[in-house]
Scaffold this active site. Structure first.
Site, PDB file in Angstrom:
ATOM      1  N   ASP A  17      -0.849  -1.330   3.904  1.00 40.91           N
ATOM      2  CA  ASP A  17      -0.852  -0.593   5.160  1.00 40.91           C
ATOM      3  C   ASP A  17       0.530   0.007   5.411  1.00 40.91           C
ATOM      4  O   ASP A  17       1.491  -0.719   5.670  1.00 40.91           O
ATOM      5  CB  ASP A  17      -1.228  -1.540   6.301  1.00 40.91           C
ATOM      6  CG  ASP A  17      -1.483  -0.815   7.610  1.00 40.91           C
ATOM      7  OD1 ASP A  17      -1.106   0.372   7.732  1.00 40.91           O
ATOM      8  OD2 ASP A  17      -2.069  -1.439   8.506  1.00 40.91           O
TER       9      ASP A  17
ATOM     10  N   CYS B 294     -10.269   1.001   7.401  1.00 43.70           N
ATOM     11  CA  CYS B 294      -9.055   0.188   7.488  1.00 43.70           C
ATOM     12  C   CYS B 294      -9.033  -0.468   8.867  1.00 43.70           C
ATOM     13  O   CYS B 294     -10.058  -0.487   9.557  1.00 43.70           O
ATOM     14  CB  CYS B 294      -7.795   1.004   7.197  1.00 43.70           C
ATOM     15  SG  CYS B 294      -7.355   2.252   8.427  1.00 43.70           S
TER      16      CYS B 294
ATOM     17  N   ARG C  28      -4.484   4.524   6.541  1.00 41.96           N
ATOM     18  CA  ARG C  28      -5.102   4.482   5.210  1.00 41.96           C
ATOM     19  C   ARG C  28      -6.471   5.137   5.144  1.00 41.96           C
ATOM     20  O   ARG C  28      -6.732   5.950   4.258  1.00 41.96           O
ATOM     21  CB  ARG C  28      -5.224   3.029   4.734  1.00 41.96           C
ATOM     22  CG  ARG C  28      -3.888   2.346   4.550  1.00 41.96           C
ATOM     23  CD  ARG C  28      -4.050   0.880   4.261  1.00 41.96           C
ATOM     24  NE  ARG C  28      -4.507   0.171   5.466  1.00 41.96           N
ATOM     25  CZ  ARG C  28      -4.827  -1.109   5.492  1.00 41.96           C
ATOM     26  NH1 ARG C  28      -4.771  -1.832   4.395  1.00 41.96           N
ATOM     27  NH2 ARG C  28      -5.209  -1.685   6.618  1.00 41.96           N
TER      28      ARG C  28
END
Length: 161
Positions: free
Chosen positions: A126, A10, A16
């Site tokens: 996100d 990420c 994440r």
């Protein structure tokens, strides 16, 4: 027996991708396949290098009985494409950055949501911005299960998350 090396990616490597790393490890262990996978995570930026996971990620993992210890954020490295069988991005920006670094490799570099088209999502949102760690966990779990299926490692998978 092949051991699969997987890098979840990420932007900052605090929300994440560490969630995906730890969820995938847990599901692999539940499937009796922990010895066949090596999962890690990294960010395309180095903004949080050396930091722990976001408190929301820590809380969500603990809520599901997943031990989040032993983590330190890191950035994608030039040799990662040769080190990992799969580099799995959380969104289009992460994918574009991986492809900029390593070239287009659809069989090796792809988005986690590519494995779960039925989810109706084309990226893992996100939670740093959305605040919705539940949705991130749901998508990461579904994508991790699909990855285990893709690798044929789900013979004993309980589906627990």
């Amino acid at each position: 027996m092949k051991t699969y090396r997987i890098l979840f990616v990420c932007l900052g490597n605090i929300c994440r991708s560490p969630m995906a790393e730890y969820v995938f490890r847990r599901l692999a262990a539940d499937a009796g396949a922990a010895h066949r996978v090596q999962a890690a995570s990294a960010g395309t930026s180095g903004w949080h290098n050396g930091e722990n996971m976001h408190s929301g990620t820590l809380k969500k993992l603990r809520q599901h009985g997943i031990d989040p210890s032993g983590f330190a954020s890191s950035q994608v490295k030039p040799g990662d494409c040769g080190r990992y069988d799969f580099l799995i991005a959380m969104d289009d920006n992460n994918l574009a950055e991986l492809e900029r670094l390593f070239g287009r490799r659809p069989g090796q570099i792809f988005k986690l949501t590519d494995l779960i088209p039925e989810s109706g999502c084309n990226h893992v949102p996100d939670p740093w911005h959305t605040g919705d760690f539940d949705e991130t966990f749901r998508l990461v779990s579904a994508g991790s299960r699909a990855l285990l299926d893709k690798l044929s490692l789900t013979a004993n998978c309980s589906g627990r998350s």
